[in-house]
Design a protein around this motif. Structure first.
Motif, PDB file in Angstrom:
ATOM      1  N   PHE A  39       6.309   0.716  -8.570  1.00 27.31           N
ATOM      2  CA  PHE A  39       4.867   0.524  -8.404  1.00 27.31           C
ATOM      3  C   PHE A  39       4.298   1.256  -7.197  1.00 27.31           C
ATOM      4  O   PHE A  39       3.078   1.262  -6.986  1.00 27.31           O
ATOM      5  CB  PHE A  39       4.556  -0.974  -8.279  1.00 27.31           C
ATOM      6  N   ILE A  40       5.143   1.866  -6.373  1.00 24.48           N
ATOM      7  CA  ILE A  40       4.661   2.576  -5.190  1.00 24.48           C
ATOM      8  C   ILE A  40       3.999   3.892  -5.588  1.00 24.48           C
ATOM      9  O   ILE A  40       4.518   4.629  -6.439  1.00 24.48           O
ATOM     10  CB  ILE A  40       5.815   2.860  -4.204  1.00 24.48           C
ATOM     11  N   VAL A  41       2.843   4.190  -4.986  1.00 22.42           N
ATOM     12  CA  VAL A  41       2.126   5.433  -5.292  1.00 22.42           C
ATOM     13  C   VAL A  41       1.840   6.203  -4.008  1.00 22.42           C
ATOM     14  O   VAL A  41       1.778   5.631  -2.917  1.00 22.42           O
ATOM     15  CB  VAL A  41       0.799   5.152  -6.030  1.00 22.42           C
ATOM     16  N   SER A  42       1.663   7.498  -4.189  1.00 20.59           N
ATOM     17  CA  SER A  42       1.263   8.380  -3.087  1.00 20.59           C
ATOM     18  C   SER A  42      -0.201   8.737  -3.258  1.00 20.59           C
ATOM     19  O   SER A  42      -0.631   9.166  -4.332  1.00 20.59           O
ATOM     20  CB  SER A  42       2.113   9.656  -3.099  1.00 20.59           C
ATOM     21  N   ILE A  43      -0.966   8.565  -2.194  1.00 21.53           N
ATOM     22  CA  ILE A  43      -2.390   8.925  -2.188  1.00 21.53           C
ATOM     23  C   ILE A  43      -2.543  10.222  -1.400  1.00 21.53           C
ATOM     24  O   ILE A  43      -2.066  10.326  -0.264  1.00 21.53           O
ATOM     25  CB  ILE A  43      -3.231   7.810  -1.555  1.00 21.53           C
ATOM     26  N   GLY A  44      -3.173  11.212  -2.007  1.00 21.60           N
ATOM     27  CA  GLY A  44      -3.335  12.504  -1.346  1.00 21.60           C
ATOM     28  C   GLY A  44      -4.615  13.188  -1.767  1.00 21.60           C
ATOM     29  O   GLY A  44      -5.421  12.641  -2.527  1.00 21.60           O
ATOM     30  N   PHE A  45      -4.801  14.403  -1.279  1.00 24.06           N
ATOM     31  CA  PHE A  45      -5.985  15.176  -1.644  1.00 24.06           C
ATOM     32  C   PHE A  45      -5.812  15.803  -3.020  1.00 24.06           C
ATOM     33  O   PHE A  45      -4.714  16.229  -3.395  1.00 24.06           O
ATOM     34  CB  PHE A  45      -6.249  16.273  -0.612  1.00 24.06           C
ATOM     35  N   ASN A  46      -6.897  15.871  -3.760  1.00 25.47           N
ATOM     36  CA  ASN A  46      -6.866  16.393  -5.117  1.00 25.47           C
ATOM     37  C   ASN A  46      -7.025  17.915  -5.121  1.00 25.47           C
ATOM     38  O   ASN A  46      -8.021  18.459  -5.589  1.00 25.47           O
ATOM     39  CB  ASN A  46      -7.972  15.737  -5.964  1.00 25.47           C
ATOM     40  N   VAL A  47      -6.038  18.607  -4.595  1.00 28.61           N
ATOM     41  CA  VAL A  47      -5.973  20.070  -4.637  1.00 28.61           C
ATOM     42  C   VAL A  47      -4.546  20.432  -5.017  1.00 28.61           C
ATOM     43  O   VAL A  47      -3.641  19.603  -4.958  1.00 28.61           O
ATOM     44  CB  VAL A  47      -6.353  20.711  -3.277  1.00 28.61           C
ATOM     45  N   ASP A  48      -4.344  21.683  -5.416  1.00 30.49           N
ATOM     46  CA  ASP A  48      -3.030  22.095  -5.914  1.00 30.49           C
ATOM     47  C   ASP A  48      -1.902  21.795  -4.944  1.00 30.49           C
ATOM     48  O   ASP A  48      -0.819  21.365  -5.328  1.00 30.49           O
ATOM     49  CB  ASP A  48      -3.040  23.591  -6.267  1.00 30.49           C
ATOM     50  N   ASP A  49      -2.154  22.051  -3.656  1.00 26.71           N
ATOM     51  CA  ASP A  49      -1.111  21.822  -2.658  1.00 26.71           C
ATOM     52  C   ASP A  49      -1.440  20.611  -1.780  1.00 26.71           C
ATOM     53  O   ASP A  49      -1.007  20.523  -0.645  1.00 26.71           O
ATOM     54  CB  ASP A  49      -0.917  23.069  -1.787  1.00 26.71           C
ATOM     55  N   GLY A  50      -2.224  19.682  -2.346  1.00 28.25           N
ATOM     56  CA  GLY A  50      -2.630  18.511  -1.572  1.00 28.25           C
ATOM     57  C   GLY A  50      -1.454  17.661  -1.164  1.00 28.25           C
ATOM     58  O   GLY A  50      -0.636  17.257  -1.997  1.00 28.25           O
ATOM     59  N   GLY A  51      -1.339  17.424   0.128  1.00 28.96           N
ATOM     60  CA  GLY A  51      -0.206  16.670   0.636  1.00 28.96           C
ATOM     61  C   GLY A  51      -0.432  15.171   0.602  1.00 28.96           C
ATOM     62  O   GLY A  51      -1.534  14.684   0.314  1.00 28.96           O
ATOM     63  N   HIS A  52       0.617  14.449   0.917  1.00 35.10           N
ATOM     64  CA  HIS A  52       0.575  12.991   0.976  1.00 35.10           C
ATOM     65  C   HIS A  52      -0.228  12.544   2.189  1.00 35.10           C
ATOM     66  O   HIS A  52      -0.104  13.104   3.278  1.00 35.10           O
ATOM     67  CB  HIS A  52       2.003  12.454   1.064  1.00 35.10           C
ATOM     68  N   ILE A  53      -1.062  11.509   1.999  1.00 38.99           N
ATOM     69  CA  ILE A  53      -1.890  10.986   3.082  1.00 38.99           C
ATOM     70  C   ILE A  53      -1.555   9.527   3.378  1.00 38.99           C
ATOM     71  O   ILE A  53      -1.302   9.143   4.514  1.00 38.99           O
ATOM     72  CB  ILE A  53      -3.389  11.096   2.741  1.00 38.99           C
ATOM     73  N   CYS A  54      -1.568   8.713   2.342  1.00 36.29           N
ATOM     74  CA  CYS A  54      -1.314   7.285   2.490  1.00 36.29           C
ATOM     75  C   CYS A  54      -0.416   6.802   1.356  1.00 36.29           C
ATOM     76  O   CYS A  54      -0.319   7.433   0.305  1.00 36.29           O
ATOM     77  CB  CYS A  54      -2.625   6.487   2.446  1.00 36.29           C
ATOM     78  N   THR A  55       0.203   5.653   1.582  1.00 36.17           N
ATOM     79  CA  THR A  55       1.005   4.995   0.562  1.00 36.17           C
ATOM     80  C   THR A  55       0.190   3.851  -0.027  1.00 36.17           C
ATOM     81  O   THR A  55      -0.708   3.315   0.633  1.00 36.17           O
ATOM     82  CB  THR A  55       2.310   4.465   1.182  1.00 36.17           C
ATOM     83  N   GLY A 222      -1.001   1.774   4.370  1.00 32.17           N
ATOM     84  CA  GLY A 222      -1.319   1.298   3.028  1.00 32.17           C
ATOM     85  C   GLY A 222      -0.124   0.870   2.214  1.00 32.17           C
ATOM     86  O   GLY A 222      -0.278   0.254   1.150  1.00 32.17           O
ATOM     87  N   GLY A 223       1.082   1.194   2.684  1.00 27.71           N
ATOM     88  CA  GLY A 223       2.282   0.789   1.959  1.00 27.71           C
ATOM     89  C   GLY A 223       2.491  -0.710   2.037  1.00 27.71           C
ATOM     90  O   GLY A 223       2.010  -1.374   2.954  1.00 27.71           O
ATOM     91  N   PRO A 224       3.233  -1.287   1.090  1.00 29.87           N
ATOM     92  CA  PRO A 224       3.404  -2.733   1.064  1.00 29.87           C
ATOM     93  C   PRO A 224       4.486  -3.234   2.012  1.00 29.87           C
ATOM     94  O   PRO A 224       5.436  -2.523   2.321  1.00 29.87           O
ATOM     95  CB  PRO A 224       3.824  -2.992  -0.382  1.00 29.87           C
ATOM     96  N   LEU A 225       4.310  -4.474   2.440  1.00 29.28           N
ATOM     97  CA  LEU A 225       5.369  -5.236   3.094  1.00 29.28           C
ATOM     98  C   LEU A 225       5.853  -6.220   2.045  1.00 29.28           C
ATOM     99  O   LEU A 225       5.067  -7.023   1.527  1.00 29.28           O
ATOM    100  CB  LEU A 225       4.848  -5.968   4.327  1.00 29.28           C
ATOM    101  N   LEU A 226       7.146  -6.144   1.704  1.00 30.51           N
ATOM    102  CA  LEU A 226       7.679  -6.847   0.539  1.00 30.51           C
ATOM    103  C   LEU A 226       8.753  -7.866   0.897  1.00 30.51           C
ATOM    104  O   LEU A 226       9.530  -7.657   1.831  1.00 30.51           O
ATOM    105  CB  LEU A 226       8.291  -5.838  -0.441  1.00 30.51           C
ATOM    106  N   ILE A 227       8.794  -8.930   0.124  1.00 31.15           N
ATOM    107  CA  ILE A 227       9.950  -9.822   0.115  1.00 31.15           C
ATOM    108  C   ILE A 227      10.422  -9.936  -1.328  1.00 31.15           C
ATOM    109  O   ILE A 227       9.663  -9.656  -2.265  1.00 31.15           O
ATOM    110  CB  ILE A 227       9.623 -11.224   0.688  1.00 31.15           C
ATOM    111  N   ASN A 228      11.663 -10.298  -1.493  1.00 31.13           N
ATOM    112  CA  ASN A 228      12.238 -10.462  -2.832  1.00 31.13           C
ATOM    113  C   ASN A 228      12.096  -9.207  -3.695  1.00 31.13           C
ATOM    114  O   ASN A 228      12.016  -9.283  -4.918  1.00 31.13           O
ATOM    115  CB  ASN A 228      11.588 -11.653  -3.559  1.00 31.13           C
ATOM    116  N   GLY A 229      12.022  -8.060  -3.060  1.00 36.73           N
ATOM    117  CA  GLY A 229      12.016  -6.802  -3.785  1.00 36.73           C
ATOM    118  C   GLY A 229      10.677  -6.331  -4.278  1.00 36.73           C
ATOM    119  O   GLY A 229      10.332  -5.155  -4.156  1.00 36.73           O
ATOM    120  N   ASN A 230       9.863  -7.240  -4.831  1.00 34.55           N
ATOM    121  CA  ASN A 230       8.602  -6.790  -5.425  1.00 34.55           C
ATOM    122  C   ASN A 230       7.423  -7.725  -5.156  1.00 34.55           C
ATOM    123  O   ASN A 230       6.414  -7.667  -5.851  1.00 34.55           O
ATOM    124  CB  ASN A 230       8.771  -6.630  -6.938  1.00 34.55           C
TER     125      ASN A 230
END
Length: 272
Positions: A39-55, A222-230
């Motif tokens: 369920f983890i996603v990468s948030i980035g810029f919408n360009v061809d070489d857009g890099g990762h910004i937030c989780t 923006g990434g999650p802090l998790l317990i029990n895996g999910n």
């Protein structure tokens, strides 16, 4: 940043970490296993070489939970792409755009719209992005924790993200790290030891610590802090003291799911 003048003292320091020299320290940071956190996603810029910004975390087929300050980085919804379905930024996954209607909503926007009385803090660093199309891949969604924060005190949680590592290394593979959830007294004591008021350990935050110390790098926001895996109990935000990642008393700050549960449920229609 836009809200800087309104933040409590310790968050005035924290928020600059999204543009300051990033750092992650600690020996227990390891790559996640393939499909370990689907369920983890990468948030980035919408360009061809857009890099990762937030989780972020995909919490429904169309909704992504992340940090509100990520909206300040990308600025406009049309600039955003969300990479879903891979732990490797260079291999696999599907890119999604944001909805042209709902795009994103921060807690502050929602509270103003709903005339919510639960706005006792100026800093509410949590947001939900809405995708333009439903995710078609069969992904096991995480659980939004229904427990109060005190149920997690003194337990081991896991933070996940693509944030920069020591030396500014930008990992392609998703990283994970184990963190100890501090109780409020421990957090207050640490704040006092660092020269802040004990009252700045706020109800909308979760404090964590690791030994050896680990702090978030640019891209972990923006990434999650998790317990029990999910099971999501928090959203990664920052660390304190921000300008001293090697400080022996450094600890991490996560936005509390417990405090913002009504916001999440209302926007996404998730129910217990």
């Amino acid at each position: 940043m836009l809200y800087l003048v309104y933040f409590p003292i310790h968050l005035q320091i924290f928020v600059s970490f999204v543009t300051a020299n990033p750092f992650i320290g600690g020996e227990n940071i390891v790559p996640a296993e393939k499909n370990e956190f689907p369920f983890i996603v990468s948030i980035g810029f919408n360009v061809d070489d857009g890099g990762h910004i937030c989780t972020g975390s995909l919490i429904t087929c169309t909704h992504v939970l992340t940090a509100a300050h990520c909206t300040e980085i990308v600025r406009r919804p049309r600039n955003v792409r969300v990479l879903v379905g891979t732990n490797d930024l260079d291999n696999g996954g599907t890119k999604y755009r944001l909805s042209t209607v709902d795009n994103w909503v921060t807690y502050n926007d929602w509270a103003q719209r709903e005339n919510s009385s639960k706005t006792i803090y100026e800093c509410n660093d949590i947001a939900i992005f809405t995708l333009s199309n439903e995710v078609t891949k069969n992904i096991q969604m995480p659980k939004i924790s229904s427990d109060s924060d005190d149920k997690h005190y003194n337990k081991v949680a896991v933070a996940v993200g693509w944030g920069e590592l020591s030396g500014g290394v930008k990992p392609n593979l998703l990283q994970k790290v184990s963190l100890n959830v501090m109780n409020k007294t421990e957090c207050e004591n640490t704040l006092e030891k660092l020269g802040y008021s004990r009252t700045e350990a706020q109800l909308n935050e979760i404090c964590t610590v690791a030994d050896p110390p680990v702090v978030p790098g640019m891209g972990d926001s923006g990434g999650p802090l998790l317990i029990n895996g999910n099971e999501i109990i928090g959203v990664s935000q920052a660390f304190c003291p921000e300008d001293q990642p090697n400080h022996p008393d450094v600890y991490n700050i996560h936005v509390s799911i417990d405090f913002y549960r009504s916001f999440i449920y209302n926007v996404t229609n998730i129910h217990l």
